[in-house]
Design a protein around this motif. Structure first.
Motif, mmCIF file in Angstrom:
data_model
loop_
_atom_site.group_PDB
_atom_site.id
_atom_site.type_symbol
_atom_site.label_atom_id
_atom_site.label_comp_id
_atom_site.label_asym_id
_atom_site.label_seq_id
_atom_site.Cartn_x
_atom_site.Cartn_y
_atom_site.Cartn_z
ATOM 1 N N GLN A 97 3.083 7.249 8.842
ATOM 2 C CA GLN A 97 2.159 7.419 9.155
ATOM 3 C C GLN A 97 0.980 7.433 8.349
ATOM 4 O OE1 GLN A 97 2.288 10.675 12.069
ATOM 5 N NE2 GLN A 97 2.379 9.610 14.116
ATOM 6 N N LYS A 98 1.634 8.576 7.304
ATOM 7 C CA LYS A 98 0.781 7.917 6.261
ATOM 8 C C LYS A 98 0.097 6.673 5.537
ATOM 9 C CE LYS A 98 -1.670 10.824 2.632
ATOM 10 N NZ LYS A 98 -2.546 10.156 3.001
ATOM 11 N N HIS A 99 1.446 6.670 4.949
ATOM 12 C CA HIS A 99 1.747 4.983 4.475
ATOM 13 C C HIS A 99 0.733 3.623 5.013
ATOM 14 C CE1 HIS A 99 3.431 1.397 3.851
ATOM 15 N NE2 HIS A 99 3.421 1.386 2.378
ATOM 16 N N TYR A 100 0.485 4.027 6.306
ATOM 17 C CA TYR A 100 -0.044 2.616 6.946
ATOM 18 C C TYR A 100 -1.560 3.142 7.251
ATOM 19 C CZ TYR A 100 -0.375 -1.304 9.009
ATOM 20 O OH TYR A 100 -1.290 -2.927 9.531
ATOM 21 N N ASP A 101 -1.773 4.833 6.639
ATOM 22 C CA ASP A 101 -3.327 5.562 6.846
ATOM 23 C C ASP A 101 -3.650 4.666 5.096
ATOM 24 O OD1 ASP A 101 -5.017 6.230 8.528
ATOM 25 O OD2 ASP A 101 -4.847 7.676 6.232
ATOM 26 N N ILE A 102 -2.878 4.581 4.135
ATOM 27 C CA ILE A 102 -3.401 3.744 2.769
ATOM 28 C C ILE A 102 -3.847 2.562 3.655
ATOM 29 C CG2 ILE A 102 -2.791 2.985 0.624
ATOM 30 C CD1 ILE A 102 -3.715 6.350 1.863
ATOM 31 N N VAL A 103 -2.449 1.722 3.859
ATOM 32 C CA VAL A 103 -2.700 0.555 4.140
ATOM 33 C C VAL A 103 -3.989 0.428 4.748
ATOM 34 C CG1 VAL A 103 -1.771 -1.781 5.312
ATOM 35 C CG2 VAL A 103 -0.117 -0.130 4.195
ATOM 36 N N GLU A 109 13.288 -1.120 7.460
ATOM 37 C CA GLU A 109 12.166 -2.439 7.448
ATOM 38 C C GLU A 109 11.035 -2.567 7.750
ATOM 39 O OE1 GLU A 109 12.629 -6.179 7.669
ATOM 40 O OE2 GLU A 109 14.508 -4.778 6.809
ATOM 41 N N LEU A 110 10.473 -1.071 8.874
ATOM 42 C CA LEU A 110 9.550 -1.163 8.635
ATOM 43 C C LEU A 110 8.220 -0.742 8.036
ATOM 44 C CD1 LEU A 110 7.387 -0.658 11.422
ATOM 45 C CD2 LEU A 110 7.646 1.811 11.856
ATOM 46 N N ILE A 111 8.497 0.351 6.841
ATOM 47 C CA ILE A 111 7.915 0.677 5.748
ATOM 48 C C ILE A 111 7.814 -0.578 4.731
ATOM 49 C CG2 ILE A 111 9.980 1.580 4.522
ATOM 50 C CD1 ILE A 111 6.948 3.885 4.411
ATOM 51 N N SER A 112 8.903 -1.688 4.993
ATOM 52 C CA SER A 112 8.866 -3.331 4.123
ATOM 53 C C SER A 112 7.529 -3.874 5.150
ATOM 54 C CB SER A 112 9.657 -3.379 3.508
ATOM 55 O OG SER A 112 10.492 -3.066 3.406
ATOM 56 N N THR A 113 7.400 -3.909 5.858
ATOM 57 C CA THR A 113 6.744 -4.116 6.746
ATOM 58 C C THR A 113 5.420 -3.981 6.814
ATOM 59 O OG1 THR A 113 8.546 -4.747 8.470
ATOM 60 C CG2 THR A 113 6.740 -5.912 9.071
ATOM 61 N N GLN A 114 5.356 -2.631 6.496
ATOM 62 C CA GLN A 114 3.813 -2.171 6.832
ATOM 63 C C GLN A 114 3.306 -2.249 5.404
ATOM 64 O OE1 GLN A 114 4.535 1.856 9.518
ATOM 65 N NE2 GLN A 114 4.302 2.234 7.584
ATOM 66 N N ASP A 115 4.576 -2.260 4.377
ATOM 67 C CA ASP A 115 3.989 -2.451 2.941
ATOM 68 C C ASP A 115 2.976 -4.134 3.170
ATOM 69 O OD1 ASP A 115 3.542 -0.781 0.488
ATOM 70 O OD2 ASP A 115 4.137 -2.913 -0.492
ATOM 71 N N ARG A 116 3.614 -5.000 3.653
ATOM 72 C CA ARG A 116 3.553 -6.468 3.380
ATOM 73 C C ARG A 116 1.747 -6.515 3.796
ATOM 74 N NH1 ARG A 116 8.531 -7.507 5.816
ATOM 75 N NH2 ARG A 116 10.243 -7.476 3.667
ATOM 76 N N VAL A 117 1.190 -6.101 4.742
ATOM 77 C CA VAL A 117 -0.142 -5.524 5.198
ATOM 78 C C VAL A 117 -1.125 -6.169 4.006
ATOM 79 C CG1 VAL A 117 -1.809 -5.631 6.994
ATOM 80 C CG2 VAL A 117 0.610 -5.391 7.899
#
Lengths: 226, 422
Positions: A20-26, A88-96
């Motif tokens: 969640q923290k990761h996607y918050d930054i994204v 896989e999810l964190i990679s997908t998130q990161d690509r955004v």
């Protein structure tokens, strides 16, 4: 005397919060595109350069969080959802975030301005792409509730609803893209050809950003359904 | 035998001191594991956990600790030891207490999760095989005890799994989890109360001179369970239904209800732990006392004297109050991942396992039962991350504990016999 405690050692750290923290930054990174496009429209490249730097910084931070996440997810962890899906999810998130950085980088590098006829449409289009990503964040933030209920049916339904809304918003960006391309097609003869080529590319990329946010939803759906 | 009679008061004082040391070690380490789950899931403050532990550990030891104490005292070794060499038995049991106490201290210093039960059983078997002879150990009974160490985590895992699944089905997956929890949680409270009461009435009250028939025990236990559920239901009423503002607060309310339930399971856990683990310190002491008192070894029917159970209970309480507090605080801060709805399932699973084992008179490891229960909840997809590498650590320390306890006890056995000039 230290801890002779097997019980405390048994509990690993939850993978949900870091996701969640990761996607918050994204999302913070993606959201900056709105001001960035405004700066491009206004031809204010001091502001544009500053915003691009902020976008790049946030994207780097997201990268760091992604690497940390991978390191903290050893094989020995027993998780309520498949480990591969989470990776896989964190990679997908990161690509955004990567896409947001690409867009800002290319536009700043070429000092791309937008034809006034496109300005409003483009702003709306970018805003909707950002909304797609915001909706993905909403769904990710539902993950801990999903775990709390032990993957209970109502919670799964709630998650699926969020993902459906995400798909709807993404479809909307597709429609906007078609519309913008049509307008640009009418204008393209009066504009420098190379600029037009890159404009098409940027239009594509914004669509791709929304697409990648939608993929986050798809990945979440896999986890929920597992 | 003459040596023992000549030095009987010295021996008894030493034995009590060693027994107290062992009990202190159990209180300092083991209890923190048993109660840490409640502290970690914020159902109890450390202070409250200590108070509950003090009261219920002592109650468990005193009311229901008899059977396991018997097993440790006279179930592991053949009775023939006593007829032939009661003095060796006395010194051996002293050595075992000291060995187990020292081993606990060493393990705690290094932070290894060892079981007090395993160390004492290992120690008794160790001195007996080397100091007296291979044939004096009741290997048939031993294999049962060893098997129970494996079966107990499995059993508590299954119970915890089923409990948490029922929570998922009946409460968490329902459209109105808060109202459902208010209705169903008293049933879990009944189960908790019934189980502990059943154990106390059927096993524990004999040495207090209270003998109930099976039917009477059953009736009394049902009453006790209903009473507990009633008290619980009253407590639950005081929890305000959360305002319906989305999902988040909905589950916060549910967890509040489970936190109340956890107070009850924490009591059960402390009671179960007291009933099983106090015996580790008290059993050898009872054996020594038996020899000294009768002058001829363990009569099969002499019950464990009350003051010995009390000494063990006091030792645990002192250990808990001096060092256990610190350990519990640390453990509590490290397992905050465990929410009350999960913690309850784990605790009730572990507590029922230990209570049943105590009833049969099997010395099992409370910590292992709890580890098994936590894994069970994990299997039901209830815990966000479990560190399976720890399992191998636990397993290793568990394997090591037996020979370590045995080795130390052999060493102390020779030292003590030399000191008394045998």
């Amino acid at each position: 005397m230290s801890l002779g405690s097997s019980i405390a050692g048994l509990f690993g750290r939850s993978p949900i919060k870091p996701l969640q923290k990761h996607y918050d930054i994204v999302q913070q990174c993606v959201a900056k595109l709105s001001d960035f496009f405004q700066a491009a429209i206004d031809n204010d490249w001091d502001q544009g350069a500053q915003l691009q730097a902020e976008i790049a910084k946030l994207e780097n931070l997201a990268d760091t969080l992604k690497k940390q996440f991978r390191l903290n997810l050893p094989n020995s962890l027993f998780l309520p959802m498949p480990r591969t899906d989470l990776l896989e999810l964190i990679s997908t998130q990161d690509r955004v975030a990567n896409k947001a950085k690409d867009i800002a980088g290319l536009m700043l590098g070429r000092r791309m301005t937008l034809p006034p006829e496109l300005a409003d449409l483009m702003n709306a289009y970018v805003a909707r792409a950002i909304d797609t990503s915001a909706q993905a964040l909403k769904a990710i933030n539902e993950l801990d509730e999903l775990l709390e209920t032990g993957f209970g049916n109502p919670e799964i339904r709630m998650m699926e609803e969020l993902i459906e809304v995400l798909d709807d918003i993404e479809r909307e960006t597709d429609r906007q893209q078609v519309q913008i391309r049509a307008v640009l097609f009418r204008l393209e003869r009066e504009l420098p050809p190379v600029d037009v080529m890159f404009l098409y590319k940027i239009i594509d990329w914004v669509g791709e950003l929304a697409d990648r946010a939608q993929k986050v939803g798809g990945q979440l759906h896999r986890i929920v359904a597992s | 035998m003459d040596i023992i009679i000549a030095n009987s008061s010295t021996i008894l004082v030493l034995a009590c001191a060693f027994g107290f040391l062992m009990a202190w070690g159990i209180g300092a380490n083991d209890v923190a594991n048993a109660m840490g789950t409640s502290v970690g899931s914020r159902a109890l403050t450390v202070k409250r956990a200590i108070l509950i532990a003090i009261f219920f550990e002592a109650a468990g030891a005193y009311l229901a600790g008899g059977s396991v104490t018997e097993t440790i005292r006279s179930g592991i070794l053949e009775n023939s030891v006593l007829e032939q060499s009661p003095d060796l038995l006395v010194f051996g049991m002293m050595a075992s207490l000291l060995a187990a106490g020292v081993w606990l201290a060493i393990a705690s210093a290094f932070g290894w999760p060892v079981s007090t039960t395993h160390s004492i059983v290992g120690a008794i078997v160790g001195f007996a095989t080397v100091g007296i002879g291979f044939e004096v150990v009741q290997w048939g009974k031993m294999s049962g005890i060893v098997a129970s160490w494996i079966i107990s985590p499995l059993f508590s895992g299954v119970v915890a799994f089923l409990l948490f699944r029922s929570v998922q089905k009946l409460i968490l997956s329902q459209p109105n989890p808060f109202q459902r929890a208010q209705r169903i949680v008293p049933v879990y409270m009944f189960l908790t109360g019934f189980m502990v009461a059943m154990m106390t009435f059927t096993k524990g009250l004999k040495h207090l001179g209270l003998n109930l028939s099976t039917g009477g025990s059953l009736g009394a236990s049902v009453l006790a369970g209903l009473m507990i559920a009633g008290i619980g239901a009253l407590l639950l009423r005081r929890i305000e239904a959360p305002a319906p503002t989305g999902q988040r607060s909905r589950f916060a309310g549910v967890e509040k209800i489970f936190a109340i339930l956890m107070i009850f399971t924490a009591c059960a856990m402390a009671f179960a732990h007291g009933s099983n683990d106090v015996a580790n310190a008290v059993g050898p002491l009872a054996a020594i006392y038996g020899v000294l008192a009768s002058g001829e070894g363990i009569g099969a029917n002499t019950a464990v004297p009350n003051w010995i159970l009390l000494l063990g209970a006091t030792g645990i309480v002192v250990g808990l109050a001096t060092l256990g507090v610190k350990v519990m605080r640390t453990i509590g801060t490290r397992i905050t991942e465990l929410t009350p709805s999960r913690g309850f399932a784990a605790e009730l699973g572990a507590a029922s396992t230990v209570v049943i084992a105590s009833g049969i008179g099997l010395p099992i490891s409370t910590t292992h039962a709890l580890v098994g229960a936590v894994l069970g909840v994990g299997m039901a997809r209830g815990i966000s991350a479990l560190n399976l590498s720890v399992i191998s650590t636990i397993f290793t320390s568990w394997i090591v504990t037996l020979p370590a306890g045995a080795g130390l006890s052999i060493l102390f056995f020779y030292i003590i016999t030399a000191a008394f000039g045998v």
